[in-house]
Scaffold this active site. Sequence first.
Site, PDB file in Angstrom:
ATOM      1  N   ARG A 256     -11.066  10.506   1.642  1.00  0.00           N
ATOM      2  CA  ARG A 256     -12.092   9.467   1.782  1.00  0.00           C
ATOM      3  C   ARG A 256     -13.506  10.040   1.661  1.00  0.00           C
ATOM      4  O   ARG A 256     -14.407   9.335   1.220  1.00  0.00           O
ATOM      5  CB  ARG A 256     -11.930   8.734   3.124  1.00  0.00           C
ATOM      6  CG  ARG A 256     -10.839   7.688   3.063  1.00  0.00           C
ATOM      7  CD  ARG A 256     -10.753   6.900   4.346  1.00  0.00           C
ATOM      8  NE  ARG A 256      -9.927   5.709   4.151  1.00  0.00           N
ATOM      9  CZ  ARG A 256      -9.308   5.069   5.121  1.00  0.00           C
ATOM     10  NH1 ARG A 256      -9.415   5.483   6.358  1.00  0.00           N
ATOM     11  NH2 ARG A 256      -8.592   3.996   4.856  1.00  0.00           N
TER      12      ARG A 256
ATOM     13  N   LYS B 262      -0.433  -0.249  12.204  1.00  0.00           N
ATOM     14  CA  LYS B 262      -1.330  -1.373  12.520  1.00  0.00           C
ATOM     15  C   LYS B 262      -0.550  -2.683  12.366  1.00  0.00           C
ATOM     16  O   LYS B 262      -0.746  -3.459  11.432  1.00  0.00           O
ATOM     17  CB  LYS B 262      -2.552  -1.340  11.612  1.00  0.00           C
ATOM     18  CG  LYS B 262      -3.446  -0.127  11.873  1.00  0.00           C
ATOM     19  CD  LYS B 262      -4.652  -0.087  10.961  1.00  0.00           C
ATOM     20  CE  LYS B 262      -5.496   1.140  11.268  1.00  0.00           C
ATOM     21  NZ  LYS B 262      -6.561   1.364  10.264  1.00  0.00           N
TER      22      LYS B 262
ATOM     23  N   GLY C 249      -5.788   5.300   4.523  1.00  0.00           N
ATOM     24  CA  GLY C 249      -6.135   6.675   4.861  1.00  0.00           C
ATOM     25  C   GLY C 249      -4.899   7.526   5.081  1.00  0.00           C
ATOM     26  O   GLY C 249      -4.796   8.644   4.550  1.00  0.00           O
TER      27      GLY C 249
ATOM     28  N   GLY D 136      -5.512  -1.713   4.577  1.00  0.00           N
ATOM     29  CA  GLY D 136      -5.669  -3.130   4.924  1.00  0.00           C
ATOM     30  C   GLY D 136      -6.541  -3.840   3.892  1.00  0.00           C
ATOM     31  O   GLY D 136      -6.244  -4.981   3.492  1.00  0.00           O
TER      32      GLY D 136
HETATM   33  N1  LIG Z   1       7.886   4.155  13.541  1.00  0.00           N
HETATM   34  C1  LIG Z   1       6.623   4.484  13.821  1.00  0.00           C
HETATM   35  N2  LIG Z   1       6.202   4.527  15.103  1.00  0.00           N
HETATM   36  C2  LIG Z   1       4.936   4.871  15.393  1.00  0.00           C
HETATM   37  N3  LIG Z   1       4.003   5.168  14.483  1.00  0.00           N
HETATM   38  C3  LIG Z   1       4.358   5.126  13.203  1.00  0.00           C
HETATM   39  C4  LIG Z   1       5.692   4.778  12.795  1.00  0.00           C
HETATM   40  N4  LIG Z   1       5.736   4.833  11.459  1.00  0.00           N
HETATM   41  C5  LIG Z   1       4.518   5.222  11.017  1.00  0.00           C
HETATM   42  N5  LIG Z   1       3.678   5.409  12.059  1.00  0.00           N
HETATM   43  C6  LIG Z   1       2.275   5.885  12.022  1.00  0.00           C
HETATM   44  O1  LIG Z   1       1.474   4.988  11.293  1.00  0.00           O
HETATM   45  C7  LIG Z   1       0.266   5.656  11.011  1.00  0.00           C
HETATM   46  C8  LIG Z   1      -0.418   5.065   9.818  1.00  0.00           C
HETATM   47  O2  LIG Z   1      -0.541   3.675   9.974  1.00  0.00           O
HETATM   48  P1  LIG Z   1      -1.683   2.820   9.245  1.00  0.00           P
HETATM   49  O3  LIG Z   1      -3.021   3.214   9.755  1.00  0.00           O
HETATM   50  O4  LIG Z   1      -1.259   1.411   9.402  1.00  0.00           O
HETATM   51  O5  LIG Z   1      -1.559   3.287   7.710  1.00  0.00           O
HETATM   52  P2  LIG Z   1      -2.688   3.541   6.589  1.00  0.00           P
HETATM   53  O6  LIG Z   1      -3.768   4.414   7.210  1.00  0.00           O
HETATM   54  O7  LIG Z   1      -1.999   4.198   5.455  1.00  0.00           O
HETATM   55  O8  LIG Z   1      -3.205   2.176   6.269  1.00  0.00           O
HETATM   56  C9  LIG Z   1       0.633   7.102  10.808  1.00  0.00           C
HETATM   57  O9  LIG Z   1      -0.217   7.897  11.600  1.00  0.00           O
HETATM   58  C10 LIG Z   1       2.093   7.188  11.287  1.00  0.00           C
HETATM   59  O10 LIG Z   1       2.342   8.286  12.147  1.00  0.00           O
HETATM   60  O1  LIG Z   2      -8.356   3.203   7.991  1.00  0.00           O
HETATM   61  C1  LIG Z   2      -8.705   2.065   7.682  1.00  0.00           C
HETATM   62  O2  LIG Z   2      -7.840   1.105   7.335  1.00  0.00           O
HETATM   63  P1  LIG Z   2      -6.355   1.376   6.765  1.00  0.00           P
HETATM   64  O3  LIG Z   2      -5.583   2.144   7.810  1.00  0.00           O
HETATM   65  O4  LIG Z   2      -5.801  -0.006   6.566  1.00  0.00           O
HETATM   66  O5  LIG Z   2      -6.512   2.115   5.473  1.00  0.00           O
HETATM   67  C2  LIG Z   2     -10.149   1.659   7.606  1.00  0.00           C
HETATM   68  O6  LIG Z   2     -10.989   2.753   7.912  1.00  0.00           O
HETATM   69  C3  LIG Z   2     -10.390   0.483   8.551  1.00  0.00           C
HETATM   70  O7  LIG Z   2     -10.113   0.867   9.866  1.00  0.00           O
HETATM   71  P2  LIG Z   2      -9.686  -0.247  10.954  1.00  0.00           P
HETATM   72  O8  LIG Z   2      -8.319  -0.764  10.564  1.00  0.00           O
HETATM   73  O9  LIG Z   2      -9.698   0.471  12.283  1.00  0.00           O
HETATM   74  O10 LIG Z   2     -10.729  -1.346  10.865  1.00  0.00           O
END
Ligand SMILES: Nc1ncnc2c1ncn2[C@@H]1O[C@H](COP(=O)(O)OP(=O)(O)O)[C@@H](O)[C@H]1O
Ligand SMILES: O=C(OP(=O)(O)O)[C@H](O)COP(=O)(O)O
Length: 393
Positions: free
Chosen positions: A36, A197, A350, A373
């Site tokens: 990023r 999330k 991320g 997201g």
């Molecule tokens: N079964 C699970 N239980 C808890 N955490 C999880 C599980 N599967 C994935 N994760 C966690 O989800 C996190 C990423 O989620 P998220 O922020 O939604 O994805 P991104 O950043 O790609 O959008 C990772 O740090 C990972 O460790």
């Molecule tokens: O990591 C982010 O989103 P992402 O995990 O959906 O890629 C962005 O920095 C937004 O963060 P937020 O979901 O805490 O608003």
Amino acid sequence: MNKKSVRDIDVAGKKVFVRVDFNVPLENGAITDDTRIRETLPTINYLIEKGAKVILASHLGRPNGEFVDSLRLTPVAARLSELLGKPVAKADEAVGDAVKAKADVLNNGDVLLLENVRFYPGEEKNDPELAKQFAALADVFVNDAFGAAHRAHASTEGIAHFLPAVGGLLMEKELDVLGKALRNPERPFTAIVGGSKVKDKIGVIENLLKIADNIIIGGGLSYTFLKAQGYEIGKSLLDKDRLELSLSFIEKAKESGVNFLLPVDIVVTDDFSADANTQIVGIDGIPADWEGIDIGPKTREIYADVIKSSKLVVWNGPMGVFEIEPFSHGTRAVAQACAEAEGYTVIGGGDSAAAAEKFGLADKMDHISTGGGASLEFMEGKALPGVVALQDK
Ligand SMILES: Nc1ncnc2c1ncn2[C@@H]1O[C@H](COP(=O)(O)OP(=O)(O)O)[C@@H](O)[C@H]1O
Ligand SMILES: O=C(OP(=O)(O)O)[C@H](O)COP(=O)(O)O
């Protein structure tokens, strides 16, 4: 992009408030993936070359409106300075007299990084007073934080009401690439949704059901669906407010002929650490005091087959806790399948981007998006508040 970009305005000698998404993964205070930061270099270097005074602002994590030392942007300033090959001044706050004084002494081409904007409760509330304080630091607002464009916060949306507001080069690139891929999606079109999330991501599935041929669910998201179907999920992540909604998605998928894939087996653990006990169980075998941490081997195979035969794949959210090696196999298998897929592959988020980097597969993807997201909401056709607020071309 039908919005003005930084190329459409004169920035020489001006103080430019640039909202970036430096929400990078950290382990013990060290940045584990700097994608990023690297992705914002074109905008920052462009502004430096044009003689702007660059004021960068970002969030990091979710400190909920409080100063949290482990979420200060100090390591980010150091990494950015290395990447730019020049000093980056760092403020310990994001607004106030001390920050204003730092901004006022910038020379053309200098770079200042503000402290985490989410240390202020007004940021996520999109408080106009905080937005005004941000705006008071600069002459122009540039939004390059595609990853946070789906958030209407004071530094992403509110500030645009108080300064001339344009998009950065990363924002422009993300919107162009994702727009092209999704305008007339090649089929079969597979959306993969995982990560932690849960609340954010269950919401987007409703619209994905209208556009995707296959929806693959993994990661922390899976267990709400399993629980909704009556399975024991032990201590796994759960969004208990969305059980009925999850069930309705499974029904809707059946009615509309969308192939909705949930794990058929799970890696469970009795502790969140590399030396914990683990087992592979069927979805009806999660012990009550264990938690689901990755998809199992059968699931990996099923998911990989669907991905490899897709013409467009959009993936956001890891399949498991890939940061810990024994729980990384599901995410690795999905990343490998994306790399081998004959179609166009977009990875967003991320942590998902960090996973692709970690497995050495990032350059095998067609597009690594800095927004998870944000790319999901863009894909649904939702207006992104951080983009809407920018000046039209
Ligand atoms: N079964 C699970 N239980 C808890 N955490 C999880 C599980 N599967 C994935 N994760 C966690 O989800 C996190 C990423 O989620 P998220 O922020 O939604 O994805 P991104 O950043 O790609 O959008 C990772 O740090 C990972 O460790
Ligand atoms: O990591 C982010 O989103 P992402 O995990 O959906 O890629 C962005 O920095 C937004 O963060 P937020 O979901 O805490 O608003």
